[in-house]
Scaffold this active site. Structure first.
Site, PDB file in Angstrom:
ATOM      1  N   HIS A   1      61.285 107.927  54.505  1.00  0.00           N
ATOM      2  CA  HIS A   1      60.663 107.190  53.401  1.00  0.00           C
ATOM      3  C   HIS A   1      61.755 106.416  52.672  1.00  0.00           C
ATOM      4  O   HIS A   1      62.859 106.929  52.460  1.00  0.00           O
ATOM      5  CB  HIS A   1      59.982 108.178  52.449  1.00  0.00           C
ATOM      6  CG  HIS A   1      59.584 107.549  51.154  1.00  0.00           C
ATOM      7  ND1 HIS A   1      58.840 106.387  51.100  1.00  0.00           N
ATOM      8  CD2 HIS A   1      59.851 107.881  49.868  1.00  0.00           C
ATOM      9  CE1 HIS A   1      58.655 106.055  49.838  1.00  0.00           C
ATOM     10  NE2 HIS A   1      59.267 106.943  49.065  1.00  0.00           N
TER      11      HIS A   1
ATOM     12  N   CYS B   1      54.179 109.316  48.212  1.00  0.00           N
ATOM     13  CA  CYS B   1      55.163 108.786  49.179  1.00  0.00           C
ATOM     14  C   CYS B   1      55.257 109.615  50.458  1.00  0.00           C
ATOM     15  O   CYS B   1      55.765 109.133  51.468  1.00  0.00           O
ATOM     16  CB  CYS B   1      56.534 108.661  48.525  1.00  0.00           C
ATOM     17  SG  CYS B   1      56.514 107.546  47.117  1.00  0.00           S
TER      18      CYS B   1
ATOM     19  N   ASN C   1      60.373 100.133  47.700  1.00  0.00           N
ATOM     20  CA  ASN C   1      59.671 101.386  47.984  1.00  0.00           C
ATOM     21  C   ASN C   1      58.174 101.086  48.069  1.00  0.00           C
ATOM     22  O   ASN C   1      57.565 100.709  47.067  1.00  0.00           O
ATOM     23  CB  ASN C   1      59.983 102.386  46.853  1.00  0.00           C
ATOM     24  CG  ASN C   1      59.299 103.728  47.035  1.00  0.00           C
ATOM     25  OD1 ASN C   1      58.378 103.865  47.842  1.00  0.00           O
ATOM     26  ND2 ASN C   1      59.734 104.718  46.278  1.00  0.00           N
TER      27      ASN C   1
HETATM   28  O1  UT7 Z   1      59.330 107.348  46.259  1.00  0.00           O
HETATM   29  C1  UT7 Z   1      59.239 108.514  45.496  1.00  0.00           C
HETATM   30  C2  UT7 Z   1      60.545 109.038  45.235  1.00  0.00           C
HETATM   31  N1  UT7 Z   1      61.257 108.187  44.311  1.00  0.00           N
HETATM   32  C3  UT7 Z   1      62.566 108.237  44.323  1.00  0.00           C
HETATM   33  O2  UT7 Z   1      63.110 108.907  45.163  1.00  0.00           O
HETATM   34  C4  UT7 Z   1      63.353 107.509  43.268  1.00  0.00           C
HETATM   35  C5  UT7 Z   1      64.533 108.351  42.901  1.00  0.00           C
HETATM   36  N2  UT7 Z   1      65.351 107.828  41.843  1.00  0.00           N
HETATM   37  C6  UT7 Z   1      66.121 106.720  41.959  1.00  0.00           C
HETATM   38  O3  UT7 Z   1      66.075 106.039  42.951  1.00  0.00           O
HETATM   39  C7  UT7 Z   1      67.089 106.411  40.850  1.00  0.00           C
HETATM   40  O4  UT7 Z   1      67.162 107.490  39.970  1.00  0.00           O
HETATM   41  C8  UT7 Z   1      66.734 105.132  40.055  1.00  0.00           C
HETATM   42  C9  UT7 Z   1      66.982 103.900  40.903  1.00  0.00           C
HETATM   43  C10 UT7 Z   1      65.284 105.172  39.603  1.00  0.00           C
HETATM   44  C11 UT7 Z   1      67.625 105.018  38.828  1.00  0.00           C
HETATM   45  O5  UT7 Z   1      68.992 105.074  39.197  1.00  0.00           O
HETATM   46  P1  UT7 Z   1      69.982 106.042  38.405  1.00  0.00           P
HETATM   47  O6  UT7 Z   1      71.324 105.772  38.914  1.00  0.00           O
HETATM   48  O7  UT7 Z   1      69.450 107.435  38.537  1.00  0.00           O
HETATM   49  O8  UT7 Z   1      69.876 105.505  36.937  1.00  0.00           O
HETATM   50  P2  UT7 Z   1      69.396 106.261  35.619  1.00  0.00           P
HETATM   51  O9  UT7 Z   1      67.910 106.445  35.623  1.00  0.00           O
HETATM   52  O10 UT7 Z   1      70.238 107.455  35.410  1.00  0.00           O
HETATM   53  O11 UT7 Z   1      69.756 105.158  34.565  1.00  0.00           O
HETATM   54  C12 UT7 Z   1      71.102 104.733  34.355  1.00  0.00           C
HETATM   55  C13 UT7 Z   1      71.082 103.615  33.353  1.00  0.00           C
HETATM   56  C14 UT7 Z   1      70.229 103.891  32.122  1.00  0.00           C
HETATM   57  O12 UT7 Z   1      70.888 103.361  30.990  1.00  0.00           O
HETATM   58  P3  UT7 Z   1      71.683 104.341  29.990  1.00  0.00           P
HETATM   59  O13 UT7 Z   1      70.687 105.335  29.520  1.00  0.00           O
HETATM   60  O14 UT7 Z   1      72.769 104.963  30.840  1.00  0.00           O
HETATM   61  O15 UT7 Z   1      72.159 103.388  28.942  1.00  0.00           O
HETATM   62  C15 UT7 Z   1      68.978 103.109  32.394  1.00  0.00           C
HETATM   63  O16 UT7 Z   1      68.338 102.710  31.192  1.00  0.00           O
HETATM   64  O17 UT7 Z   1      70.544 102.426  33.960  1.00  0.00           O
HETATM   65  C16 UT7 Z   1      69.519 101.914  33.126  1.00  0.00           C
HETATM   66  N3  UT7 Z   1      68.520 101.246  33.954  1.00  0.00           N
HETATM   67  C17 UT7 Z   1      68.599  99.959  34.306  1.00  0.00           C
HETATM   68  N4  UT7 Z   1      69.525  99.011  34.020  1.00  0.00           N
HETATM   69  C18 UT7 Z   1      69.328  97.786  34.548  1.00  0.00           C
HETATM   70  C19 UT7 Z   1      67.405 101.782  34.499  1.00  0.00           C
HETATM   71  N5  UT7 Z   1      66.759 100.841  35.190  1.00  0.00           N
HETATM   72  C20 UT7 Z   1      67.474  99.707  35.099  1.00  0.00           C
HETATM   73  C21 UT7 Z   1      67.315  98.402  35.600  1.00  0.00           C
HETATM   74  N6  UT7 Z   1      68.264  97.481  35.289  1.00  0.00           N
HETATM   75  N7  UT7 Z   1      66.268  98.045  36.362  1.00  0.00           N
END
Ligand code: UT7
Length: 325
Positions: free
Chosen positions: A252, A115, A282
């Site tokens: 980005h 990225c 992204n």
């Molecule tokens: O480009 C390179 C750099 N990349 C980035 O900068 C990405 C950085 N990270 C992010 O943008 C975020 O961390 C994400 C969007 C990937 C995830 O958001 P988050 O608020 O950090 O969520 P999380 O990974 O902590 O997950 C929270 C919950 C989980 O469920 P439990 O374990 O709390 O029951 C996940 O399983 O949300 C769940 N979850 C989803 N639920 C519905 C993860 N993906 C999804 C989804 N739909 N698509």
């Protein structure tokens, strides 16, 4: 003292026709439009057709940038493509873009910094132009991330899209002051200790397969705010500008909450931060030039404006480029 500066002469972009909305994803994995919108800001993303390759996207973006620059392709002597999704293991996608544009002189090569690829590629091109080794460069960020996603992993497949953006750079003599046009500062960093937080679990030299993207989203999120804010602050210290003096931030595009977090941390007016997440998702190395192109088309870039581009990605890699339009 007279110096060569890399002046941005044109910008262009290309997005594949096919659009996937968040609702389309709710039919594939357990997710909702509400979750994706709230957690990321993404509403839709473009997906390349089966017969559309990364180089095809890059060629289309480069053609538009060239037309807008008024520069003839035969006068380009450097083509750099930032991509983590090359058409083939080799040759470089940049060489295919070079051929597609009808350029037969100079050099073409790829940059792999995921990225942060566009920031790395701009930095590399700038150094070649400043030293006088090359005169005019096309820097492309092009990706088909849809090809390396695990479409059963809701934590990653909803985040990414395909697309390409490009800029044409030309070495022009300037005064050597911070009032010059062109690239004023570049900064690139990496730290391989973080590989396991964001990587692809395959490759020609390990599994002999392409592999799929794997990410610890929460940890990457934390690092992204810290590292991107850090390079913005370093750039401002290096050049002596205040956050307010930057006319447009073109970061980005990974997550709207990351962009909001950076704005809050640095006290930047969120209106000064380009965001294309809702429409593009992204697109890795393509996201900055796609956002730059959108800014250009929305008339948000006037000659003399200060534009700060910044990114973080797998590796980790991160960096920033400050340019005067
Ligand atoms: O480009 C390179 C750099 N990349 C980035 O900068 C990405 C950085 N990270 C992010 O943008 C975020 O961390 C994400 C969007 C990937 C995830 O958001 P988050 O608020 O950090 O969520 P999380 O990974 O902590 O997950 C929270 C919950 C989980 O469920 P439990 O374990 O709390 O029951 C996940 O399983 O949300 C769940 N979850 C989803 N639920 C519905 C993860 N993906 C999804 C989804 N739909 N698509």
């Amino acid at each position: 003292m007279a110096v060569n500066r890399s002046v941005i002469r044109g910008v262009g972009a290309y997005l594949p026709k096919r659009i996937m909305t968040n609702d389309d994803f709710s039919r594939i994995v357990e997710t909702t439009d509400e979750w994706i919108t709230e957690r990321t800001g993404i509403k839709q993303r473009h997906i390349a057709a089966d017969d559309e390759l990364t180089s095809d996207l890059g060629i289309a973006a480069a053609r538009q940038a060239l037309v807008r620059s008024g520069i003839d392709p035969v006068d380009i002597d450097l083509v750099i493509c930032a991509t983590a999704t090359p058409d083939r293991t080799f040759p470089a996608t940049a060489v295919r873009i070079q051929a597609g544009l009808g350029i037969t002189k100079g050099a073409a090569f790829d940059i792999q910094a995921v990225c942060s690829g566009f920031v790395y590629a701009m930095t590399t091109a700038d150094n070649f132009l400043k030293t006088g080794l090359f005169k005019r460069a096309i820097v492309v960020g092009a990706e088909t991330f849809s090809r390396i996603l695990d479409w059963s992993d809701r934590g990653t497949c909803v985040l990414f899209g395909d697309g390409a953006g490009a800029v044409v750079l030309e070495a022009q003599p300037q005064h050597g002051t911070r009032e010059d046009r062109g690239i004023l500062s570049t900064l690139i960093r990496s730290d391989g200790r973080y590989e396991d937080l964001l990587y692809v679990d395959g490759g020609p030299g390990s599994t002999k397969t392409t592999g799929h993207l794997r990410m610890n989203g929460r940890e990457v999120f934390r690092h992204a705010i810290q590292k991107i804010s850090g390079v913005i602050e370093e750039t401002l210290v290096m050049t002596g500008y205040t956050p307010d003096e930057i006319d447009l931030y073109v970061p980005h595009q990974a997550n709207q909450r990351i962009l909001d977090g950076i704005a809050k941390r640095l006290g930047v007016d969120p209106k000064k931060i380009m965001t294309t997440l809702a429409k593009h998702g992204n697109t890795s190395a393509a996201s900055i030039p796609l956002a730059l192109n959108q800014a250009f088309e929305e008339h948000r870039l006037a000659e003399g404006n200060l534009v700060l581009m910044e990114a973080m990605g797998g590796g980790f890699t991160w960096g920033a480029v400050l340019a005067r339009w």
